[in-house]
Design a protein around this motif. Structure first.
Motif, PDB file in Angstrom:
ATOM      1  N   GLY A   1       0.837  -1.195   0.000  1.00  0.00           N
ATOM      2  CA  GLY A   1       0.000   0.000   0.000  1.00  0.00           C
ATOM      3  C   GLY A   1       0.873   1.245   0.000  1.00  0.00           C
ATOM      4  N   LYS A   2       0.684   2.106   1.003  1.00  0.00           N
ATOM      5  CA  LYS A   2       1.493   3.325   1.112  1.00  0.00           C
ATOM      6  C   LYS A   2       2.773   3.116   1.914  1.00  0.00           C
ATOM      7  CE  LYS A   2      -2.456   6.467   0.765  1.00  0.00           C
ATOM      8  NZ  LYS A   2      -3.202   7.582   1.428  1.00  0.00           N
ATOM      9  N   GLY A   3       2.965   1.918   2.472  1.00  0.00           N
ATOM     10  CA  GLY A   3       4.159   1.653   3.263  1.00  0.00           C
ATOM     11  C   GLY A   3       5.347   1.299   2.381  1.00  0.00           C
ATOM     12  N   ASP A   4       6.428   0.841   3.038  1.00  0.00           N
ATOM     13  CA  ASP A   4       7.649   0.520   2.287  1.00  0.00           C
ATOM     14  C   ASP A   4       7.822  -0.975   2.063  1.00  0.00           C
ATOM     15  OD1 ASP A   4       8.382  -0.466   4.746  1.00  0.00           O
ATOM     16  OD2 ASP A   4       9.948   1.009   5.122  1.00  0.00           O
ATOM     17  N   GLY A   5       6.783  -1.762   2.340  1.00  0.00           N
ATOM     18  CA  GLY A   5       6.832  -3.199   2.076  1.00  0.00           C
ATOM     19  C   GLY A   5       7.564  -4.007   3.119  1.00  0.00           C
ATOM     20  N   SER A   6       8.054  -3.371   4.190  1.00  0.00           N
ATOM     21  CA  SER A   6       8.901  -4.088   5.147  1.00  0.00           C
ATOM     22  C   SER A   6       8.175  -5.241   5.812  1.00  0.00           C
ATOM     23  CB  SER A   6       9.429  -3.120   6.212  1.00  0.00           C
ATOM     24  OG  SER A   6      10.312  -2.183   5.653  1.00  0.00           O
ATOM     25  N   GLN A   7       6.939  -5.009   6.253  1.00  0.00           N
ATOM     26  CA  GLN A   7       6.229  -6.078   6.957  1.00  0.00           C
ATOM     27  C   GLN A   7       5.963  -7.262   6.036  1.00  0.00           C
ATOM     28  OE1 GLN A   7       2.800  -4.513   8.992  1.00  0.00           O
ATOM     29  NE2 GLN A   7       4.057  -3.650  10.623  1.00  0.00           N
ATOM     30  N   TYR A   8       5.579  -6.986   4.810  1.00  0.00           N
ATOM     31  CA  TYR A   8       5.380  -8.086   3.859  1.00  0.00           C
ATOM     32  C   TYR A   8       6.681  -8.836   3.622  1.00  0.00           C
ATOM     33  CZ  TYR A   8       4.750 -10.485  -0.601  1.00  0.00           C
ATOM     34  OH  TYR A   8       4.726 -11.430  -1.588  1.00  0.00           O
ATOM     35  N   LEU A   9       7.765  -8.113   3.476  1.00  0.00           N
ATOM     36  CA  LEU A   9       9.045  -8.738   3.139  1.00  0.00           C
ATOM     37  C   LEU A   9       9.573  -9.589   4.286  1.00  0.00           C
ATOM     38  CD1 LEU A   9      10.684  -5.708   1.306  1.00  0.00           C
ATOM     39  CD2 LEU A   9       9.905  -7.846   0.251  1.00  0.00           C
ATOM     40  N   ILE A  10       9.508  -9.088   5.524  1.00  0.00           N
ATOM     41  CA  ILE A  10      10.033  -9.882   6.638  1.00  0.00           C
ATOM     42  C   ILE A  10       9.159 -11.110   6.860  1.00  0.00           C
ATOM     43  CG2 ILE A  10       8.795  -8.607   8.432  1.00  0.00           C
ATOM     44  CD1 ILE A  10      12.301 -10.120   8.729  1.00  0.00           C
ATOM     45  N   ARG A  11       7.842 -10.970   6.636  1.00  0.00           N
ATOM     46  CA  ARG A  11       6.964 -12.134   6.778  1.00  0.00           C
ATOM     47  C   ARG A  11       7.279 -13.173   5.711  1.00  0.00           C
ATOM     48  NH1 ARG A  11       2.268  -9.685   6.299  1.00  0.00           N
ATOM     49  NH2 ARG A  11       1.908 -10.235   4.113  1.00  0.00           N
ATOM     50  N   ARG A  12       7.465 -12.705   4.491  1.00  0.00           N
ATOM     51  CA  ARG A  12       7.747 -13.646   3.402  1.00  0.00           C
ATOM     52  C   ARG A  12       9.100 -14.308   3.604  1.00  0.00           C
ATOM     53  NH1 ARG A  12       6.763 -12.815  -3.087  1.00  0.00           N
ATOM     54  NH2 ARG A  12       8.101 -14.532  -3.804  1.00  0.00           N
ATOM     55  N   ALA A  13      10.099 -13.529   4.037  1.00  0.00           N
ATOM     56  CA  ALA A  13      11.422 -14.113   4.277  1.00  0.00           C
ATOM     57  C   ALA A  13      11.367 -15.149   5.384  1.00  0.00           C
ATOM     58  CB  ALA A  13      12.420 -13.015   4.630  1.00  0.00           C
ATOM     59  N   THR A  14      10.594 -14.877   6.421  1.00  0.00           N
ATOM     60  CA  THR A  14      10.474 -15.820   7.539  1.00  0.00           C
ATOM     61  C   THR A  14       9.852 -17.128   7.084  1.00  0.00           C
ATOM     62  OG1 THR A  14      10.221 -13.980   9.090  1.00  0.00           O
ATOM     63  CG2 THR A  14       9.510 -16.154   9.844  1.00  0.00           C
ATOM     64  N   LEU A  15       8.768 -17.022   6.328  1.00  0.00           N
ATOM     65  CA  LEU A  15       8.060 -18.230   5.904  1.00  0.00           C
ATOM     66  C   LEU A  15       8.801 -18.986   4.813  1.00  0.00           C
ATOM     67  CD1 LEU A  15       4.455 -16.771   5.944  1.00  0.00           C
ATOM     68  CD2 LEU A  15       5.479 -18.338   7.594  1.00  0.00           C
ATOM     69  N   ALA A  16       9.705 -18.299   4.105  1.00  0.00           N
ATOM     70  CA  ALA A  16      10.495 -18.981   3.075  1.00  0.00           C
ATOM     71  C   ALA A  16      11.635 -19.789   3.675  1.00  0.00           C
ATOM     72  CB  ALA A  16      11.053 -17.961   2.084  1.00  0.00           C
ATOM     73  N   LEU A  17      12.016 -19.462   4.910  1.00  0.00           N
ATOM     74  CA  LEU A  17      13.086 -20.220   5.566  1.00  0.00           C
ATOM     75  C   LEU A  17      12.592 -21.622   5.897  1.00  0.00           C
ATOM     76  CD1 LEU A  17      14.408 -17.469   8.011  1.00  0.00           C
ATOM     77  CD2 LEU A  17      15.502 -18.245   5.907  1.00  0.00           C
ATOM     78  N   ARG A  18      13.521 -22.520   6.117  1.00  0.00           N
ATOM     79  CA  ARG A  18      13.165 -23.895   6.401  1.00  0.00           C
ATOM     80  C   ARG A  18      13.832 -24.350   7.695  1.00  0.00           C
ATOM     81  NH1 ARG A  18       9.670 -23.103   3.734  1.00  0.00           N
ATOM     82  NH2 ARG A  18       8.940 -24.057   1.814  1.00  0.00           N
ATOM     83  N   GLY A  19      13.118 -25.233   8.396  1.00  0.00           N
ATOM     84  CA  GLY A  19      13.689 -25.924   9.540  1.00  0.00           C
ATOM     85  C   GLY A  19      14.313 -25.008  10.579  1.00  0.00           C
ATOM     86  N   PRO A  20      15.562 -25.306  10.976  1.00  0.00           N
ATOM     87  CA  PRO A  20      16.206 -24.556  12.051  1.00  0.00           C
ATOM     88  C   PRO A  20      16.314 -23.057  11.770  1.00  0.00           C
ATOM     89  CG  PRO A  20      17.436 -26.561  11.554  1.00  0.00           C
ATOM     90  CD  PRO A  20      16.407 -26.413  10.491  1.00  0.00           C
ATOM     91  N   MET A  21      16.509 -22.676  10.520  1.00  0.00           N
ATOM     92  CA  MET A  21      16.685 -21.259  10.215  1.00  0.00           C
ATOM     93  C   MET A  21      15.419 -20.473  10.552  1.00  0.00           C
ATOM     94  SD  MET A  21      18.925 -21.292   6.706  1.00  0.00           S
ATOM     95  CE  MET A  21      19.277 -19.549   6.820  1.00  0.00           C
ATOM     96  N   GLN A  22      14.271 -21.005  10.235  1.00  0.00           N
ATOM     97  CA  GLN A  22      13.029 -20.309  10.547  1.00  0.00           C
ATOM     98  C   GLN A  22      12.819 -20.240  12.055  1.00  0.00           C
ATOM     99  OE1 GLN A  22       8.856 -21.991  10.203  1.00  0.00           O
ATOM    100  NE2 GLN A  22       8.907 -20.677   8.360  1.00  0.00           N
ATOM    101  N   ARG A  23      13.054 -21.348  12.743  1.00  0.00           N
ATOM    102  CA  ARG A  23      12.795 -21.363  14.178  1.00  0.00           C
ATOM    103  C   ARG A  23      13.782 -20.473  14.940  1.00  0.00           C
ATOM    104  NH1 ARG A  23      11.875 -26.554  12.702  1.00  0.00           N
ATOM    105  NH2 ARG A  23      13.876 -27.325  13.427  1.00  0.00           N
ATOM    106  N   VAL A  24      15.017 -20.409  14.503  1.00  0.00           N
ATOM    107  CA  VAL A  24      15.992 -19.543  15.161  1.00  0.00           C
ATOM    108  C   VAL A  24      15.585 -18.071  15.008  1.00  0.00           C
ATOM    109  CG1 VAL A  24      18.365 -18.677  15.013  1.00  0.00           C
ATOM    110  CG2 VAL A  24      17.929 -21.142  15.083  1.00  0.00           C
ATOM    111  N   LEU A  25      15.124 -17.704  13.814  1.00  0.00           N
ATOM    112  CA  LEU A  25      14.646 -16.330  13.607  1.00  0.00           C
ATOM    113  C   LEU A  25      13.444 -16.052  14.501  1.00  0.00           C
ATOM    114  CD1 LEU A  25      14.973 -13.728  11.902  1.00  0.00           C
ATOM    115  CD2 LEU A  25      13.280 -14.686  10.331  1.00  0.00           C
ATOM    116  N   GLN A  26      12.525 -17.000  14.588  1.00  0.00           N
ATOM    117  CA  GLN A  26      11.355 -16.828  15.445  1.00  0.00           C
ATOM    118  C   GLN A  26      11.750 -16.735  16.916  1.00  0.00           C
ATOM    119  OE1 GLN A  26       9.265 -20.305  14.057  1.00  0.00           O
ATOM    120  NE2 GLN A  26       7.923 -19.122  12.696  1.00  0.00           N
ATOM    121  N   ALA A  27      12.786 -17.463  17.306  1.00  0.00           N
ATOM    122  CA  ALA A  27      13.241 -17.410  18.696  1.00  0.00           C
ATOM    123  C   ALA A  27      13.704 -16.011  19.064  1.00  0.00           C
ATOM    124  CB  ALA A  27      14.365 -18.426  18.921  1.00  0.00           C
TER     125      ALA A  27
END
Length: 1008
Positions: A473-499
């Protein structure tokens, strides 16, 4: 074993029941299969991004094949097209009775669960074949092979960068293979590392580096080699301020992601070449709370001489001196050596455009106003700081624009791609313009765009820009991008970021490993964290890792946290724990509880880092009773003793209405009201106590609130109202309430000038208070002070000495210090000034040891009075000035009045006018009640006389009227002596008719 995630697509019209049955079946497998499902599937509802998240995070999509889901315009078909675009495998499962044909996006033959040739068993067999033993190793190995090919073709620096990336990937692969081959040994190794990390958190070391003669104590996080782009003017302006001879405080302001940290990294080497000797760095996002004491420690570590450094650190650590004295000693020892102290993320310390911590405001004032030193303090903040110091001093502000211009943004974005892994060097100018339109040129948003490209190998930048622009929308896309990057990670990498999002603070790798241990046995998070740093998703600060925080328009850990199921509070007690936010918050809090169990030596606020981290995590997880218990512990044992009322208030306010249990809620309200009173906020206390008294669960509890309400009226200066409340409580049968009420009533009567009646109440209080108990010491002390007012110094000394012995017997250092200060005041009345000064010095040291700001002010004031009466005007002025610096909880009008007297005597008339003017402003609200305290009436007379003297030929008539009011209330010899003594020093031999009349009014002999 890594979790396997399946997204179930269906049509609500004819597939909901079977979809729910399928989810239950998947979660009952051994090991369980994580199933995601849109339980609110409505054909025409707006696409809100949640389904995107679920599909993107899935390893497989299963569609419940029914007539409705197979229809061309079905919502399920939209989900399948999205899954196909992201390369997800798509299978179809036919429920019993369905004959629907699969869409073209479905791979293979649909599985009929009621088929006699396999059914559910067929589905389970296919899922086992689809589920590799370790998908992380396979994914990372493919990345290694690609990077090795690129490294073979590369040369020079690019080849080194690629080799380093390969090395980091190999570290994770080797560990994953090790724990797959010998899980018990790997798990034991991780437990050892976790234990080492806990001990490091219990005593966090300071990181110091010396580059030639340039010393760095801590350093800003090194976030990128892309450098500073189009920040040269801001950097040069900042350098100009830091090299200006009379500028010692500077503010650097910029939004989250605007490049402040990169600018700091670029600034430090330029300070080195510009003559600075060192830099110290602290952050509010670090493991220790930013306090005046922490800043002193950082400055002490910058001392060039090793011996002097150790002596100063020892001095700062043992609290034998007040922090203000330590700051003066450090500044004097450093001399004109140019040093910079950086306070990063200072927005956490700011409210209403000013620093909320009174000690930090005073620290800034001392550094900013004291001459003869070379220390500068740089506050780095997202918000404006208008009132940095108190009193105000010059503090220029440098603003960083939120985004980079297109040309510099392109340089920054391409510079992120070290080694050319994301192939950004060949991006067209048209695409770069799209990047700038999406991110507004904000460095953090561009980092996240790069992170997605790295997390989705083979993804197309233009396709990513299209999706992100639509979602932003009018934002800079950051929230969409960090969400997409998080969900694109697999296994330990995703969980470590979530931690890291769960902790929401910088932590060591050991803390992450602890948190994830029940979900991923033997996971060593250190190597994974390095990979996440390499992708610009997180930042590293020494041994600590964290997700960059942001403001309302930028990315925060909450976005990553939202990719974890919330769960329910009951998840905390499930064994093994569920992977939900509630369970993770609880386990993260338990990590810091385990750190506290290592018996941390608590000397000051900085040693309570684990306590505060646990409190914050329990509050986040809505474990309010656990948070309240720990708040009570740090309040009673530490914060109240050290005078940190504002911190107590902030913590207890967060518990209001959240504890559930009425008893605990009322207990918190009682303690919060006490903190309000100690912080001189009686109106807030009165409102809280009035409400709590009406909700009290028993007559005893109601009486306790009424006692506090009477105290609140007393603090507000409503002496008659307070006395009435205390009198009403004298009819209660509870001995404790009776004793406290008599003490409160005695205080009211003493303030009103009714000394004899006050003494009667103190005597009555001793009838219900054991004269060997600690509470009796306060009675004896107050009796002694009243005897002093009556002009009976010897009797006063006997009572105060008895109070001191009792206080020392009960190890009450603060009360003992008050007794010593009172003894000094009695010796002043007796004219024994040398003895008074020695006792005042003893009281000052004891007050500093106790860390009580109000007591420090009182003891410094006593010493200043002794010096003034002894004729040492300069020393009296300096000591009175020091007394005015202590104003955390009580108004320092008496100290300012004493300072004003010394300023008049030293002919500093402008300063005297300011001091007496402040006394007038502070006293005015307290003079409004019908019968204000006698001491305030005398101070009002002194302030009015002081203003007249400072103005030259001023009119003394207002002072005469004020003194007449005071003498109408009491003519107790001790009270009159104090009033006349200060007035006499102010008038300094003035024998004019109006001066004589003023003195007669103060004595009570003018006949009015």
């Amino acid at each position: 074993m890594e979790p396997f995630i399946v997204f179930v697509a269906y049509a609500s019209r004819d597939g909901f029941d079977f979809a729910c049955e399928l989810v239950t079946w998947l979660e009952s497998r051994d090991p369980p299969i994580n199933a995601s499902i849109d339980r609110d599937n409505i054909q025409n509802k707006a696409w809100d991004g949640r389904i995107e998240d679920l599909i993107l995070g899935a390893d497989l999509v299963l569609v419940v094949l029914t007539d409705a889901s197979a229809a061309k315009n079905s919502y399920a078909r939209d989900e399948l097209r999205l899954a196909r675009n992201w390369g997800k495998p798509i299978w179809a499962v036919r429920p019993p009775g369905s004959q629907a044909d699969p869409p073209v996006t479905v791979q293979g033959t649909p599985i009929d669960v009621d088929s006699p040739h396999g059914g559910w068993d067929h589905l389970e067999h296919e899922l086992r074949l689809c589920r590799p033993v370790n998908r992380t190793v396979a994914m990372l190995t493919a990345q290694v092979e690609e990077l090795e090919e690129r490294a073979d073709r590369a040369q020079g620096q690019e080849r080194k960068i690629l080799a380093a990336m390969v090395g980091r990937l190999h570290a994770v692969i080797q560990w994953e293979r090790r724990r797959a081959g010998n899980p018990a040994e790997a798990a034991a190794d991780v437990r050892r590392k976790i234990d080492e990390g806990r001990h490091q958190d219990a005593a966090p070391p300071s990181r110091e580096t010396i580059d030639g003669s340039f010393q760095i104590v801590e350093a800003p996080p090194a976030i990128t080699s892309a450098g500073v782009h189009d920040r040269h003017s801001e950097r040069d302006l900042l350098l100009g301020h830091l090299h200006h001879s009379r500028t010692r405080l500077v503010v650097l302001r910029g939004r989250c992601g605007s490049g402040k940290t990169a600018l700091l990294n670029d600034l430090i080497p330029r300070l080195k070449t510009g003559g600075y000797a060192g830099v110290a760095y602290v952050s509010t996002h670090g493991p220790r709370r930013v306090t005046a004491h922490l800043l002193l420690e950082r400055l002490a570590r910058l001392m060039p001489d090793a011996g002097g450094r150790e002596r100063m650190l020892e001095r700062v650590g043992d609290h034998s001196h007040d922090w203000r004295q330590n700051l003066a000693a450090i500044l004097d020892a450093l001399g004109d050596i140019s040093l910079l102290l950086i306070i990063d993320n200072a927005e956490e310390l700011v409210a209403d455009y000013r620093l909320t911590d009174v000690h930090l405001r005073e620290f800034a004032h001392i550094v900013g106003s004291k001459s003869g030193h070379g220390v500068r303090v740089l506050f780095v903040s997202q918000v404006e700081i208008r009132r940095l110091a108190h009193p105000p001093v010059h503090a220029p502000q440098v603003d960083i624009p939120p985004g980079l211009p297109p040309r510099f943004a392109a340089d920054f974005f391409r510079g992120l791609d070290e080694g050319g892994v994301a192939r950004l060097a060949g991006v067209s100018e048209a695409t770069m313009r799209r990047v700038h339109r999406l991110t507004h040129g904000r460095p953090r948003a561009m980092e996240l765009l790069y992170a997605v490209l790295r997390s989705e190998p083979g993804s197309d930048l233009d396709e990513l820009l299209t999706s992100a622009t639509k979602a932003a929308g009018k934002g800079d896309g950051s929230q969409y991008l960090i969400r997409r990057a998080t969900l694109a990670l697999r296994g330990p990498m995703q969980r470590v970021l979530q931690a890291l999002a769960v902790y929401d603070r910088p932590v060591r790798a050991s803390a992450v490993s602890w948190l994830l241990a029940p979900y991923d046995t033997g996971l060593d998070s250190a190597a994974v964290l390095e990979l996440l740093c390499d992708r610009r998703l997180i930042r590293r600060d020494g041994d600590l890792y964290h997700l960059p925080r942001g403001n309302e328009d930028a990315v925060t850990g909450r976005t990553v946290l939202d990719t974890i199921q919330l769960g329910s509070p009951g998840d905390r007690d499930v064994d093994p724990p569920r992977y939900t936010r509630y369970a993770l918050w609880h386990r993260a809090a338990e990590y810091f509880r385990s750190v506290r169990e290592l018996e941390i030596r608590v000397v000051d606020l900085n040693d309570l880092g684990a306590h505060f981290s646990e409190i914050e995590l329990r509050l986040a997880g809505r474990e309010y009773p656990g948070a309240a218990a720990l708040i009570n512990e740090v309040d009673i044992e530490h914060l109240s003793l050290w005078g940190y009322r504002s911190l107590i208030i902030r913590l207890r306010e967060r518990l209001l209405g959240e504890l559930g249990d009425s008893y605990f809620d009322l207990e918190n309200r009682y303690e919060l009201a006490s903190a309000y009173l100690d912080a001189s906020e009686p109106d807030k206390a009165i409102a809280l106590l009035t409400e709590a008294s009406a909700a009290a669960l028993s007559p005893e509890a109601e009486d306790a609130f009424r006692v506090q309400l009477a105290k609140a009226r007393l603090v507000k200066g409503e002496l008659d109202a307070a006395a009435t409340l205390y009198r009403n409580l004298l009819h209660q049968g509870n001995p404790l309430i009776l004793g406290i009420s008599r003490l409160g009533l005695a205080t009211c009567l003493a303030e009103l000038g009714m000394v004899d009646k006050a003494l009667d109440q103190y005597a009555a209080a001793l009838e219900v208070i054991d004269d060997t108990e600690k509470e009796a010491a306060s009675v004896f002390l107050n009796q002694g002070l009243l005897q002093q007012q009556l002009g009976r110094p010897l009797t006063a000394l006997q009572l105060i000495q008895r109070a001191r012995r009792l206080a020392e017997g009960h190890s009450d250092a603060q009360l003992a210090a008050k007794c010593v200060d009172a003894m000094a005041q009695v010796h002043i009345d007796m004219g024994q000034l040398d003895r008074a000064r020695r006792l005042a010095d003893e009281a000052i040291k004891a007050a500093a040891d106790a860390g009580n700001a109000d007591l420090c002010r009182e003891t410094y004031s006593t010493r200043a009075l002794a010096l003034l009466l002894g004729g040492d005007l300069v020393a009296a002025h300096d000591t009175a000035d020091a007394a005015t610096r202590f104003f955390e909880n009580r108004r320092p009008f008496a100290a300012f009045a004493l300072l004003g007297v010394t300023q008049v005597r030293l002919q500093k008339m402008e300063s005297a006018e300011a001091s007496f003017g402040r006394v007038q402003r502070d006293i005015s609200p307290l003079l409004k009640p019908k019968n204000p305290a006698v001491q305030l009436l005398d101070l009002n007379g002194l302030a009015l006389a002081g203003l007249a003297r400072a103005e030259g030929a001023g009119n003394l008539e207002p002072a005469i009227i004020a003194y007449r009011q005071a003498r109408k209330r009491t003519r107790a010899p001790g009270v009159v002596l104090r009033a006349v003594r200060l007035l006499d020093e102010l008038l300094d031999g003035d024998d004019s008719p109006q001066a004589r009349q003023t003195m007669q009014a103060a004595v009570g002999l003018d006949g009015a």
